[in-house]
Motif scaffolding. Structure first.
Motif, PDB file in Angstrom:
ATOM      1  N   LYS A  81      -2.343  12.724  -3.299  1.00 19.17           N
ATOM      2  CA  LYS A  81      -3.490  11.817  -3.474  1.00 19.17           C
ATOM      3  C   LYS A  81      -4.170  11.537  -2.136  1.00 19.17           C
ATOM      4  O   LYS A  81      -5.395  11.603  -2.030  1.00 19.17           O
ATOM      5  CB  LYS A  81      -3.000  10.510  -4.106  1.00 19.17           C
ATOM      6  CG  LYS A  81      -4.064   9.460  -4.266  1.00 19.17           C
ATOM      7  CD  LYS A  81      -3.459   8.199  -4.859  1.00 19.17           C
ATOM      8  CE  LYS A  81      -4.458   7.083  -4.903  1.00 19.17           C
ATOM      9  NZ  LYS A  81      -3.867   5.838  -5.400  1.00 19.17           N
ATOM     10  N   HIS A 134      -5.066  14.506 -12.845  1.00 22.71           N
ATOM     11  CA  HIS A 134      -5.214  13.047 -12.937  1.00 22.71           C
ATOM     12  C   HIS A 134      -5.379  12.431 -11.547  1.00 22.71           C
ATOM     13  O   HIS A 134      -6.236  11.560 -11.340  1.00 22.71           O
ATOM     14  CB  HIS A 134      -4.001  12.437 -13.648  1.00 22.71           C
ATOM     15  CG  HIS A 134      -4.038  10.949 -13.693  1.00 22.71           C
ATOM     16  ND1 HIS A 134      -4.880  10.260 -14.542  1.00 22.71           N
ATOM     17  CD2 HIS A 134      -3.362  10.006 -12.979  1.00 22.71           C
ATOM     18  CE1 HIS A 134      -4.717   8.960 -14.361  1.00 22.71           C
ATOM     19  NE2 HIS A 134      -3.799   8.784 -13.407  1.00 22.71           N
ATOM     20  N   GLU A 138      -8.638  10.450 -10.197  1.00 26.07           N
ATOM     21  CA  GLU A 138      -8.514   9.094  -9.645  1.00 26.07           C
ATOM     22  C   GLU A 138      -9.238   8.987  -8.300  1.00 26.07           C
ATOM     23  O   GLU A 138      -9.996   8.046  -8.054  1.00 26.07           O
ATOM     24  CB  GLU A 138      -7.024   8.809  -9.434  1.00 26.07           C
ATOM     25  CG  GLU A 138      -6.547   7.462  -9.844  1.00 26.07           C
ATOM     26  CD  GLU A 138      -5.038   7.368  -9.657  1.00 26.07           C
ATOM     27  OE1 GLU A 138      -4.590   7.255  -8.492  1.00 26.07           O
ATOM     28  OE2 GLU A 138      -4.325   7.414 -10.660  1.00 26.07           O
TER      29      GLU A 138
END
Length: 156
Positions: A81, A134, A138
């Motif tokens: 991320k 995902h 995000e």
């Protein structure tokens, strides 16, 4: 008397210049802590930069450092991320750079080669393609083009 006054002014100027150069930013402190292996101590400094980055490159550096810490902690989804966020912001900065320079070329290599290679290394460690999508979604929702426009140097 003039010489003494001149020497005193020069010493004061030298002191002020030294004092200004010695000030460290939250990013400087956080990155040094990461280099020293203190990711827990670096986290509040890096989070402060992310909350109020000042520039797109500061934001990219903070995300990259957070990714490095997450990777060291073997928290691969969190590392992915943060590295992905560093890529999004870094590539945005390169694409919207007002003046092309050697730094632009270096940042371009970073966003197009270095970070994507790091993301590829992390994909098998996460394993689930849906989870990766995902995470990317995000980050893309967080770092919208509207948010990133505030860093543009070009007049709108």
């Amino acid at each position: 008397m003039k010489r003494i006054l001149f020497v005193a002014m020069m010493m004061a100027t030298a002191f002020l210049l030294t004092a200004c150069g010695a000030q460290k930013t939250e990013l400087d402190i956080g990155q040094q802590m990461v280099r020293d292996g203190d990711c827990a101590g670096a986290a509040p400094h890096l989070d402060a930069v992310i909350a109020s980055p000042g520039s797109a490159l500061n934001l990219a550096h903070a995300y990259f450092s957070k990714g490095k810490c997450a990777e060291l902690a073997e928290n691969y989804p969190e590392a992915y991320k943060n590295y992905y966020a560093a890529k999004v912001v870094g590539c945005y900065a390169v694409a919207h750079d007002e003046m092309i320079s050697y730094n632009t070329y270096a940042r371009s290599e970073y966003c197009q080669v270095t970070i994507p290679r790091k993301l590829q290394e992390l994909e098998p460690k996460i394993g689930d393609k849906a989870k990766i999508e995902h995470i990317e979604g995000e980050v893309n929702n967080l770092l919208t083009a509207e948010y990133l426009k505030r860093f543009d140097k070009k007049p709108q």
